[in-house]
Write an enzyme that holds these catalytic residues in place. Structure first.
Site, mmCIF file in Angstrom:
data_model
loop_
_atom_site.group_PDB
_atom_site.id
_atom_site.type_symbol
_atom_site.label_atom_id
_atom_site.label_comp_id
_atom_site.label_asym_id
_atom_site.label_seq_id
_atom_site.Cartn_x
_atom_site.Cartn_y
_atom_site.Cartn_z
ATOM 1 N N TYR A 129 -1.991 -0.333 11.112
ATOM 2 C CA TYR A 129 -2.230 -0.964 9.801
ATOM 3 C C TYR A 129 -1.016 -0.762 8.896
ATOM 4 O O TYR A 129 -0.457 -1.721 8.349
ATOM 5 C CB TYR A 129 -3.490 -0.378 9.135
ATOM 6 C CG TYR A 129 -3.554 -0.657 7.642
ATOM 7 C CD1 TYR A 129 -3.805 -1.941 7.158
ATOM 8 C CD2 TYR A 129 -3.329 0.354 6.703
ATOM 9 C CE1 TYR A 129 -3.826 -2.211 5.777
ATOM 10 C CE2 TYR A 129 -3.356 0.100 5.339
ATOM 11 C CZ TYR A 129 -3.608 -1.181 4.880
ATOM 12 O OH TYR A 129 -3.629 -1.446 3.539
ATOM 13 N N THR A 165 0.841 -1.209 0.000
ATOM 14 C CA THR A 165 0.000 0.000 0.000
ATOM 15 C C THR A 165 0.870 1.251 0.000
ATOM 16 O O THR A 165 2.025 1.207 0.458
ATOM 17 C CB THR A 165 -0.903 0.025 1.254
ATOM 18 O OG1 THR A 165 -1.551 1.302 1.341
ATOM 19 C CG2 THR A 165 -0.133 -0.199 2.547
ATOM 20 N N ASP A 166 0.304 2.362 -0.461
ATOM 21 C CA ASP A 166 1.049 3.637 -0.404
ATOM 22 C C ASP A 166 1.245 4.104 1.032
ATOM 23 O O ASP A 166 2.060 4.987 1.303
ATOM 24 C CB ASP A 166 0.358 4.733 -1.238
ATOM 25 C CG ASP A 166 -1.047 5.107 -0.765
ATOM 26 O OD1 ASP A 166 -1.559 4.493 0.193
ATOM 27 O OD2 ASP A 166 -1.637 6.022 -1.370
ATOM 28 N N GLU A 167 0.487 3.519 1.974
ATOM 29 C CA GLU A 167 0.598 3.967 3.379
ATOM 30 C C GLU A 167 1.942 3.604 3.992
ATOM 31 O O GLU A 167 2.294 4.116 5.053
ATOM 32 C CB GLU A 167 -0.551 3.392 4.213
ATOM 33 C CG GLU A 167 -1.894 3.819 3.685
ATOM 34 C CD GLU A 167 -2.982 3.908 4.736
ATOM 35 O OE1 GLU A 167 -2.679 3.793 5.929
ATOM 36 O OE2 GLU A 167 -4.138 4.094 4.339
ATOM 37 N N LYS A 208 1.687 -3.445 7.302
ATOM 38 C CA LYS A 208 1.883 -3.606 5.852
ATOM 39 C C LYS A 208 3.349 -3.328 5.481
ATOM 40 O O LYS A 208 3.894 -3.953 4.570
ATOM 41 C CB LYS A 208 0.960 -2.667 5.066
ATOM 42 C CG LYS A 208 -0.521 -2.988 5.169
ATOM 43 C CD LYS A 208 -0.926 -4.299 4.493
ATOM 44 C CE LYS A 208 -0.846 -4.252 2.986
ATOM 45 N NZ LYS A 208 -1.383 -5.514 2.376
HETATM 46 P P1 NAD Z 1 -10.813 -5.957 2.108
HETATM 47 O O1 NAD Z 1 -10.746 -5.621 3.553
HETATM 48 O O2 NAD Z 1 -11.988 -5.516 1.319
HETATM 49 O O3 NAD Z 1 -10.696 -7.535 1.933
HETATM 50 C C1 NAD Z 1 -9.748 -8.302 2.621
HETATM 51 C C2 NAD Z 1 -10.033 -9.768 2.324
HETATM 52 O O4 NAD Z 1 -9.034 -10.560 2.975
HETATM 53 C C3 NAD Z 1 -11.398 -10.249 2.849
HETATM 54 O O5 NAD Z 1 -12.031 -11.026 1.872
HETATM 55 C C4 NAD Z 1 -11.035 -11.073 4.079
HETATM 56 O O6 NAD Z 1 -11.962 -12.109 4.356
HETATM 57 C C5 NAD Z 1 -9.671 -11.633 3.660
HETATM 58 N N1 NAD Z 1 -8.857 -11.977 4.820
HETATM 59 C C6 NAD Z 1 -8.583 -11.213 5.915
HETATM 60 N N2 NAD Z 1 -7.817 -11.899 6.792
HETATM 61 C C7 NAD Z 1 -7.589 -13.105 6.228
HETATM 62 C C8 NAD Z 1 -6.847 -14.241 6.634
HETATM 63 N N3 NAD Z 1 -6.192 -14.271 7.812
HETATM 64 N N4 NAD Z 1 -6.802 -15.317 5.818
HETATM 65 C C9 NAD Z 1 -7.457 -15.304 4.630
HETATM 66 N N5 NAD Z 1 -8.194 -14.252 4.196
HETATM 67 C C10 NAD Z 1 -8.248 -13.164 4.988
HETATM 68 O O7 NAD Z 1 -9.450 -5.432 1.480
HETATM 69 P P2 NAD Z 1 -9.177 -4.596 0.137
HETATM 70 O O8 NAD Z 1 -9.548 -3.186 0.364
HETATM 71 O O9 NAD Z 1 -9.724 -5.352 -1.018
HETATM 72 O O10 NAD Z 1 -7.572 -4.662 0.100
HETATM 73 C C11 NAD Z 1 -6.908 -5.773 -0.504
HETATM 74 C C12 NAD Z 1 -5.410 -5.579 -0.383
HETATM 75 O O11 NAD Z 1 -5.024 -4.351 -1.006
HETATM 76 C C13 NAD Z 1 -4.911 -5.474 1.055
HETATM 77 O O12 NAD Z 1 -3.677 -6.139 1.142
HETATM 78 C C14 NAD Z 1 -4.743 -3.987 1.288
HETATM 79 O O13 NAD Z 1 -3.761 -3.736 2.267
HETATM 80 C C15 NAD Z 1 -4.321 -3.522 -0.092
HETATM 81 N N6 NAD Z 1 -4.666 -2.138 -0.443
HETATM 82 C C16 NAD Z 1 -5.965 -1.715 -0.404
HETATM 83 C C17 NAD Z 1 -6.269 -0.412 -0.818
HETATM 84 C C18 NAD Z 1 -7.685 0.119 -0.807
HETATM 85 O O14 NAD Z 1 -7.878 1.310 -1.082
HETATM 86 N N7 NAD Z 1 -8.690 -0.679 -0.540
HETATM 87 C C19 NAD Z 1 -5.245 0.433 -1.281
HETATM 88 C C20 NAD Z 1 -3.928 -0.049 -1.247
HETATM 89 C C21 NAD Z 1 -3.648 -1.325 -0.866
HETATM 90 O O1 DAU Z 2 -3.958 4.538 0.816
HETATM 91 C C1 DAU Z 2 -4.292 3.188 0.656
HETATM 92 C C2 DAU Z 2 -5.154 2.762 1.813
HETATM 93 O O2 DAU Z 2 -6.440 3.335 1.597
HETATM 94 C C3 DAU Z 2 -5.287 1.247 1.964
HETATM 95 O O3 DAU Z 2 -4.020 0.708 2.198
HETATM 96 C C4 DAU Z 2 -6.257 0.922 3.103
HETATM 97 O O4 DAU Z 2 -6.460 -0.478 3.191
HETATM 98 C C5 DAU Z 2 -7.584 1.589 2.815
HETATM 99 O O5 DAU Z 2 -8.477 1.377 3.888
HETATM 100 C C6 DAU Z 2 -7.394 3.089 2.588
HETATM 101 O O6 DAU Z 2 -7.015 3.766 3.827
HETATM 102 P P1 DAU Z 2 -7.562 5.220 4.197
HETATM 103 O O7 DAU Z 2 -7.494 5.388 5.645
HETATM 104 O O8 DAU Z 2 -6.937 6.267 3.347
HETATM 105 O O9 DAU Z 2 -9.104 5.042 3.656
HETATM 106 P P2 DAU Z 2 -10.494 5.381 4.320
HETATM 107 O O10 DAU Z 2 -11.524 5.084 3.295
HETATM 108 O O11 DAU Z 2 -10.667 4.814 5.671
HETATM 109 O O12 DAU Z 2 -10.402 6.970 4.501
HETATM 110 C C7 DAU Z 2 -10.122 7.835 3.406
HETATM 111 C C8 DAU Z 2 -9.937 9.254 3.987
HETATM 112 O O13 DAU Z 2 -11.199 9.717 4.499
HETATM 113 C C9 DAU Z 2 -8.975 9.302 5.151
HETATM 114 O O14 DAU Z 2 -8.242 10.520 5.107
HETATM 115 C C10 DAU Z 2 -9.872 9.280 6.380
HETATM 116 C C11 DAU Z 2 -11.115 10.010 5.902
HETATM 117 N N1 DAU Z 2 -12.380 9.539 6.507
HETATM 118 C C12 DAU Z 2 -12.637 8.201 6.501
HETATM 119 C C13 DAU Z 2 -13.800 7.706 7.053
HETATM 120 C C14 DAU Z 2 -14.067 6.221 7.060
HETATM 121 C C15 DAU Z 2 -13.293 10.444 7.042
HETATM 122 O O15 DAU Z 2 -13.075 11.687 7.022
HETATM 123 N N2 DAU Z 2 -14.441 9.974 7.576
HETATM 124 C C16 DAU Z 2 -14.743 8.613 7.617
HETATM 125 O O16 DAU Z 2 -15.804 8.229 8.155
#
Ligand code: NAD
Ligand code: DAU
Length: 341
Positions: A148, A124-126, A152
């Site tokens: 988190y 992730t970019d985080e 990662k």
């Molecule tokens: P999500 O939370 O929607 O889904 C996570 C999935 O992983 C779920 O289906 C859950 O059941 C499964 N899981 C969790 N723990 C597990 C375990 N111990 N064994 C097997 N399965 C398990 O996640 P997402 O938003 O689709 O993110 C997917 C990947 O991309 C993650 O690695 C996350 O860190 C990364 N990522 C997400 C974002 C984003 O914006 N959503 C951005 C950057 C990176």
């Molecule tokens: O940057 C990549 C990441 O993006 C992934 O690695 C994470 O898995 C994914 O959850 C996401 O993290 P963020 O914390 O950036 O996403 P989130 O949707 O939780 O929040 C986006 C922005 O909005 C963040 O600055 C927090 C803010 N926010 C979020 C929620 C849920 C609010 O202001 N109010 C809210 O209720």
């Protein structure tokens, strides 16, 4: 190619599998523990697909992982605990799945040296932490802030170490914030849309001036497909969207699309340690020939339309006991913070 996808019932993983089954000839094994974020509805229509197999199992369980990796040529490792606010409340599950689970997968891949042609680790970019000016390149130092992001970052380093130490063909993808269909409604975009459909306010954290680098999920999964085939082992690739948007501007743009009144935004205490800005330089990915296809404003409209058309998908998630107990815990934690001296 036979690909083991971990976490394929989640948001990005399910979009990846859907695309792989429609646009490639790949065979998919999906290993998912079905946590609160793993929703079988996301792929219910694909269960009979001849190139798809679902295995319920935990990536921290070496036996489940061994069975799932049988006959596989590539791994696309999405499974993780992903919600930053939950990691602040309770980091343990993040360390277990994100660090130890990644280790179990890497070990099994190492045991099968030669069979696994690519191990694509989704980071992730985080991991870079906040970048106040400019854009993070892949060689930027890691400065994760939330539990988190720290988990990662550890997993990212471990994956890279398995390439350097054991020669495992690891490729690392570091996407920015995704949005689109099938995203669990605790995350900002689907929470905002579904709260507004329900006539409830959206809680905007702090001053709302934090910046995120949004990418449409179908662009992200196309990039991941490309990295599985063309990514260079040992390299990491940022997967950033084209737009940088302040949270308060995201609220305004979505409000314009949905035509909701201003009083449906409520300022709430900030997320502790809230990263101010993420921005990615995705030069190496673009040099592999990747260009995002989906413009932000159009896909934001389409995303709103997707959630409007599918209350039967998100309502059961928002009325679940997990969802309400998570919000109760968060409310209590943040209220205490404001009361603290
Ligand atoms: P999500 O939370 O929607 O889904 C996570 C999935 O992983 C779920 O289906 C859950 O059941 C499964 N899981 C969790 N723990 C597990 C375990 N111990 N064994 C097997 N399965 C398990 O996640 P997402 O938003 O689709 O993110 C997917 C990947 O991309 C993650 O690695 C996350 O860190 C990364 N990522 C997400 C974002 C984003 O914006 N959503 C951005 C950057 C990176
Ligand atoms: O940057 C990549 C990441 O993006 C992934 O690695 C994470 O898995 C994914 O959850 C996401 O993290 P963020 O914390 O950036 O996403 P989130 O949707 O939780 O929040 C986006 C922005 O909005 C963040 O600055 C927090 C803010 N926010 C979020 C929620 C849920 C609010 O202001 N109010 C809210 O209720």
């Amino acid at each position: 190619m036979k690909i083991l996808v971990t976490g394929g019932l989640g948001f990005i993983g399910s979009n990846f599998i859907r695309r792989a089954l429609t646009e490639t000839k790949d065979e998919i094994v999906n290993l998912d523990a079905m946590t609160y974020a793993g929703n079988p509805e996301n792929l219910a229509d694909l269960i009979p697909h001849p190139r798809y197999r679902f295995l319920r199992g935990d990536i921290t369980d070496p036996r489940a992982v061994r069975q799932a990796m049988e006959g596989v040529q590539a791994v696309a490792h999405f499974a993780a605990e992903t919600h930053v606010d939950r990691s602040i409340l309770d980091p343990a599950a993040f360390l277990k799945t994100n660090v130890l689970g990644t280790h179990v997968l890497l070990e099994e891949a190492r045991r099968r040296a030669g069979e696994i042609k690519r191990f694509l680790h989704i980071s992730t970019d985080e991991v870079y932490g906040p970048v106040l000016k400019g854009k993070s390149r892949e060689d930027a130092p890691f400065r994760p802030t939330s539990p988190y992001a720290a988990s990662k970052a550890a997993a990212d380093h471990l994956a890279a170490a398995y390439h350097k130490t054991y020669g495992l063909p690891v490729v690392i993808a570091r996407p920015s914030n995704n949005f689109g269909p099938y995203q669990y409604p605790e995350k900002a975009v689907p929470l905002m849309i579904t709260n507004w459909i329900e006539g409830k306010p959206y809680p905007l954290y702090g001053d709302g001036r934090q910046v995120r680098n949004w990418i449409y999920v179908l662009d992200c999964v196309r990039a991941i497909g490309l990295l599985l085939r063309k990514g260079k082992p040992g390299d990491a690739y940022n997967v950033g969207g084209e737009v940088l948007v302040e949270n308060r501007a995201l609220v305004e743009r979505t409000r314009d699309v949905m035509g909701v009144p201003r009083n449906l935004v409520r300022r709430v205490p900030d997320r502790p340690g809230h990263d101010r800005r993420y921005a990615l330089d995705s030069g190496p990915l673009s040099r592999l020939g990747f260009r995002p296809d989906f413009p932000f404003d159009r896909t934001l409209r389409e995303t709103v339309a997707w959630y409007k058309a599918r209350p039967q998908w998100w309502r059961p998630l928002k009325t679940s006991s997990d969802f309400s107990s998570y919000y109760q815990k968060q409310y209590e934690a943040r209220t205490k913070e404001i009361a603290a001296p």
